[in-house]
Design a protein around this motif. Structure first.
Motif, mmCIF file in Angstrom:
data_model
loop_
_atom_site.group_PDB
_atom_site.id
_atom_site.type_symbol
_atom_site.label_atom_id
_atom_site.label_comp_id
_atom_site.label_asym_id
_atom_site.label_seq_id
_atom_site.Cartn_x
_atom_site.Cartn_y
_atom_site.Cartn_z
ATOM 1 N N GLU A 43 0.697 -1.219 -0.115
ATOM 2 C CA GLU A 43 0.306 -0.030 0.027
ATOM 3 C C GLU A 43 0.904 1.208 -0.002
ATOM 4 O OE1 GLU A 43 -3.103 -0.069 3.022
ATOM 5 O OE2 GLU A 43 -3.854 -1.887 2.609
ATOM 6 N N THR A 44 2.080 1.083 0.796
ATOM 7 C CA THR A 44 2.939 2.165 0.628
ATOM 8 C C THR A 44 3.711 2.634 -0.478
ATOM 9 O OG1 THR A 44 4.733 1.107 1.815
ATOM 10 C CG2 THR A 44 3.096 2.158 3.250
ATOM 11 N N MET A 45 3.640 1.383 -1.631
ATOM 12 C CA MET A 45 4.492 1.541 -2.779
ATOM 13 C C MET A 45 5.827 1.156 -2.683
ATOM 14 S SD MET A 45 1.799 1.825 -4.904
ATOM 15 C CE MET A 45 2.191 2.068 -6.480
ATOM 16 N N ARG A 46 6.352 0.623 -1.316
ATOM 17 C CA ARG A 46 7.478 0.318 -1.040
ATOM 18 C C ARG A 46 7.506 -1.017 -0.366
ATOM 19 N NH1 ARG A 46 12.671 2.109 -1.282
ATOM 20 N NH2 ARG A 46 14.097 1.098 0.270
ATOM 21 N N TYR A 47 8.009 -1.916 -0.350
ATOM 22 C CA TYR A 47 8.089 -3.098 0.330
ATOM 23 C C TYR A 47 8.864 -3.118 1.587
ATOM 24 C CZ TYR A 47 8.236 -8.244 1.965
ATOM 25 O OH TYR A 47 7.994 -9.285 2.819
ATOM 26 N N GLU A 48 8.534 -3.548 2.832
ATOM 27 C CA GLU A 48 9.115 -3.232 3.963
ATOM 28 C C GLU A 48 10.189 -4.398 4.148
ATOM 29 O OE1 GLU A 48 9.259 -0.639 5.871
ATOM 30 O OE2 GLU A 48 7.576 0.281 4.798
ATOM 31 N N SER A 49 11.401 -4.322 3.830
ATOM 32 C CA SER A 49 12.426 -5.316 3.554
ATOM 33 C C SER A 49 12.916 -6.025 4.790
ATOM 34 C CB SER A 49 13.944 -4.860 2.857
ATOM 35 O OG SER A 49 14.182 -3.743 3.325
ATOM 36 N N ASN A 50 12.440 -5.346 5.913
ATOM 37 C CA ASN A 50 12.906 -5.817 7.428
ATOM 38 C C ASN A 50 11.863 -6.944 7.811
ATOM 39 O OD1 ASN A 50 10.840 -4.011 7.624
ATOM 40 N ND2 ASN A 50 11.383 -3.414 9.748
ATOM 41 N N ILE A 51 10.773 -7.223 6.826
ATOM 42 C CA ILE A 51 9.810 -8.011 7.328
ATOM 43 C C ILE A 51 10.286 -9.303 6.379
ATOM 44 C CG2 ILE A 51 7.140 -8.711 7.103
ATOM 45 C CD1 ILE A 51 6.678 -5.618 7.265
ATOM 46 N N SER A 52 10.234 -10.631 6.849
ATOM 47 C CA SER A 52 10.503 -11.772 6.267
ATOM 48 C C SER A 52 9.695 -12.080 5.110
ATOM 49 C CB SER A 52 10.696 -13.051 7.199
ATOM 50 O OG SER A 52 9.299 -13.272 7.876
ATOM 51 N N PHE A 53 10.060 -12.652 4.187
ATOM 52 C CA PHE A 53 9.202 -12.810 2.780
ATOM 53 C C PHE A 53 8.670 -14.358 3.080
ATOM 54 C CE2 PHE A 53 7.938 -14.385 -1.295
ATOM 55 C CZ PHE A 53 7.736 -13.338 -2.149
ATOM 56 N N ASN A 54 7.142 -14.101 3.192
ATOM 57 C CA ASN A 54 6.370 -15.501 3.582
ATOM 58 C C ASN A 54 4.979 -15.610 2.432
ATOM 59 O OD1 ASN A 54 4.786 -13.547 4.647
ATOM 60 N ND2 ASN A 54 4.684 -14.251 6.748
ATOM 61 N N PHE A 55 5.243 -14.968 1.170
ATOM 62 C CA PHE A 55 4.349 -14.692 0.247
ATOM 63 C C PHE A 55 3.888 -16.152 -0.208
ATOM 64 C CE2 PHE A 55 4.769 -10.266 0.756
ATOM 65 C CZ PHE A 55 3.697 -9.585 0.816
ATOM 66 N N ASP A 56 2.461 -16.329 -0.383
ATOM 67 C CA ASP A 56 2.234 -17.539 -1.136
ATOM 68 C C ASP A 56 2.007 -16.888 -2.599
ATOM 69 O OD1 ASP A 56 1.313 -20.074 -2.269
ATOM 70 O OD2 ASP A 56 -0.741 -19.705 -1.507
ATOM 71 N N CYS A 57 2.862 -17.041 -3.502
ATOM 72 C CA CYS A 57 2.820 -16.418 -4.999
ATOM 73 C C CYS A 57 3.571 -17.446 -5.987
ATOM 74 C CB CYS A 57 3.106 -15.030 -4.979
ATOM 75 S SG CYS A 57 5.215 -14.959 -4.711
ATOM 76 N N ASP A 58 3.247 -16.986 -7.252
ATOM 77 C CA ASP A 58 3.719 -17.842 -8.501
ATOM 78 C C ASP A 58 4.859 -17.407 -8.804
ATOM 79 O OD1 ASP A 58 1.450 -20.061 -8.544
ATOM 80 O OD2 ASP A 58 0.247 -18.232 -8.872
ATOM 81 N N GLY A 59 4.879 -15.935 -8.680
ATOM 82 C CA GLY A 59 6.196 -15.122 -9.297
ATOM 83 C C GLY A 59 6.364 -13.880 -8.787
ATOM 84 N N ILE A 60 7.702 -13.284 -8.837
ATOM 85 C CA ILE A 60 7.917 -12.244 -8.335
ATOM 86 C C ILE A 60 8.692 -11.246 -9.522
ATOM 87 C CG2 ILE A 60 9.417 -10.837 -6.733
ATOM 88 C CD1 ILE A 60 9.402 -13.732 -5.193
ATOM 89 N N ILE A 61 8.419 -10.069 -9.498
ATOM 90 C CA ILE A 61 9.529 -9.038 -10.379
ATOM 91 C C ILE A 61 9.772 -7.830 -9.282
ATOM 92 C CG2 ILE A 61 9.389 -7.387 -12.100
ATOM 93 C CD1 ILE A 61 7.275 -8.711 -13.509
ATOM 94 N N ALA A 62 11.146 -8.001 -9.237
ATOM 95 C CA ALA A 62 11.744 -7.161 -8.122
ATOM 96 C C ALA A 62 12.829 -6.058 -8.661
ATOM 97 C CB ALA A 62 12.247 -7.907 -6.913
#
Length: 390
Positions: A43-62
Motif C-alpha cells: 500500500e505504501t508502494m514500497r515493500y518493507e524489507s525488514n519483514i521476512s518474505f512469506n508470500f504464497d505466490c507464483d512469481g516475483i518481479i523485483a
C-alpha cells in the motif's frame, strides 16, 4: 474470458519515477496481451524489507538495485525476474533472469548531447558510495571511460549525502565546486535529483545556466523539473520497456518458455532537451548580457527598444553584434525565447493553450496560433499532440 491467473508480487519503491515507469510497463504488457495476474504491491508502494518474505505466490518481479530486496530474495524458491542497473561484469548481476537499464548508453547519450551543443569541457556530479546507489559508481566509471576514449579530461564530484540537517552545508560545498569549474563546462548529473542540487547552488552564487555551465540529468523526473528554476534537460530511460520485458519474461516462465542467458539491456528512450543545455557559443559580452536580459523578460512583452536601452549602446551596433554572434536579429531572438518557453509549456505542463499564450506574452491566442504555425508548420495543439512526453 481471462487467461489463467497467477499470483505475482511486485517489489519496488514506487516513490520514484524510475520504479513507477517500470510498473507502468508491466501494466502495458498485461493489458496488451489480455493477461490477468493477481498482483500484490505494498500500500505504501514500497515493500518493507525488514519483514521476512512469506508470500504464497507464483512469481516475483523485483528491483534489484535495492540491496535489501536482493538479500530478501536470496533464499526464495519462486520464479523471480530482476530489474535494475547494468554492470560492467557478469559477476555483479544477480542469479536470476534480469532486465537492465543500459548505463553505458545512458551516459553516452548525455555526453553526446553536450558535445552536440559545442561543449568540450566536462564534469560529473555523483553520489557518495553506498550500497543503495551502486548504479552511481557504475555511471562514474563509464563517464571516465567515455572521456578517455574521446580524448577529453573531466572531473567528478560526489558531494554529500544530503539530509535536512546538512542541506545548507552541502549546497555551500557544491557551490564552491561549481565556481571552480571552467566556464562553459558541461555537467552530467547522475540523476535529476542531483541536477536539482546544481540548479539551486548556481542560483545561490549567480552562476548562469546554460550560459556559463550546461547541465543534463537522468530520469525525466517530473516533480524535480516542476520545482526547478531552469527547465532541466534529461535522459529519459527506457523504464517502461524494462517493465514490459520483465513481465514478458515472467509470463514465459509460467509457460515454461526459455530465458535469455545474459541480462537484457534496455537503451534510453531519448534525450529531452530543455533550457539547461540551450547553450550558445557566444563570446561578445554585449550579446551575452542582452541574451540574459531577453531570457528573463521576453515573456513579459519586452520590445527591441527595451533591450537597446538596457545595453546602453546604439541599436545598429547591437544589431551588428547579434548578426555576427548568432546570425539573428534582436527581434527574432526575443520571439525565439518566447516560443522556446511555449514549446516547453505545451509538452511539459497541462496549462491550456490560452494560458500558455498569455504566459509567453501573446494576449491574443489567435495571433499566437498564427505565429506558431508560421514558424513550426503546425498549430500549438498539433505540436502538443505530437511531442508531449509520456
Amino acid at each position: 474470458m481471462h487467461s489463467e491467473s497467477y499470483k505475482v508480487v511486485l517489489l519496488f519503491n514506487a516513490n520514484n519515477i524510475y520504479d513507477r515507469q517500470i510498473l507502468k510497463g508491466i501494466g502495458t504488457f498485461l493489458k496488451s496481451n489480455n493477461i490477468h495476474w493477481n498482483i500484490y504491491i505494498s500500500e505504501t508502494m514500497r515493500y518493507e524489507s525488514n519483514i521476512s518474505f512469506n508470500f504464497d505466490c507464483d512469481g516475483i518481479i523485483a528491483n534489484f538495485d535495492d540491496p535489501d530486496i536482493e538479500d530478501l530474495l536470496k533464499e526464495v524458491n519462486i520464479p523471480i525476474i530482476g530489474v535494475g542497473s547494468s554492470y560492467p561484469d557478469d559477476l555483479s548481476y544477480p542469479n536470476v533472469p534480469y532486465v537492465a537499464a543500459d548505463n553505458y548508453a545512458i551516459i553516452e547519450a548525455a555526453f553526446s548531447h553536450l558535445c552536440a551543443k559545442g561543449i568540450n569541457k566536462f564534469a560529473f556530479y555523483s553520489i557518495p558510495p553506498n550500497r543503495y546507489c551502486r548504479w552511481a559508481g557504475v555511471r562514474e566509471r563509464i563517464f571516465e571511460q567515455i572521456l578517455k576514449k574521446k580524448g577529453y579530461k573531466g572531473v567528478i564530484y560526489q558531494g554529500m549525502t544530503t539530509s535536512l540537517d546538512n542541506w545548507q552545508e552541502s549546497l555551500d560545498k557544491l557551490s564552491i565546486w561549481l565556481q571552480s569549474l571552467p566556464i562553459n563546462t558541461g555537467i552530467i548529473a547522475v540523476n535529476d535529483a542531483r541536477a536539482h542540487h546544481i540548479l539551486q547552488a548556481c542560483d545561490r552564487v549567480g552562476i548562469k545556466i546554460p550560459e556559463e555551465l550546461c547541465l543534463i540529468g537522468i530520469d525525466n523526473e517530473e516533480v524535480i523539473n516542476d520545482l526547478a528554476m531552469v527547465s532541466l534537460s534529461t535522459v529519459k530511460q527506457g523504464t517502461e520497456e524494462m517493465g514490459f520485458n520483465a513481465a514478458s519474461l515472467l509470463q514465459k516462465r509460467f509457460s515454461n518458455g526459455k530465458f535469455p542467458k545474459s541480462p537484457l539491456l534496455i537503451a534510453p528512450k531519448k534525450i529531452i532537451a530543455r533550457r539547461s543545455t540551450d547553450y550558445r557559443s557566444v563570446q561578445d559580452p554585449y550579446v551575452i548580457q542582452a541574451i540574459h536580459y531577453i531570457q528573463d523578460y521576453a515573456c513579459k512583452g519586452i520590445k527591441v527598444e527595451q533591450v537597446i536601452s538596457e545595453m546602453q549602446i546604439s541599436r545598429s551596433n547591437l544589431e551588428i553584434r547579434f548578426k555576427a554572434s548568432l546570425g539573428k536579429t534582436i527581434h527574432s531572438v526575443i520571439h525565439e525565447e518566447k516560443f522556446n518557453q511555449a514549446k516547453y509549456l505545451l509538452t511539459d505542463s497541462s496549462l491550456s493553450i490560452q494560458a500558455i499564450s498569455e504566459q509567453c506574452g501573446y494576449p491574443s491566442v489567435q495571433y499566437f496560433y498564427f505565429l506558431f504555425k508560421k514558424l513550426y508548420g503546425m498549430t500549438p495543439k498539433e505540436f502538443r499532440d505530437k511531442y508531449v512526453t509520456s
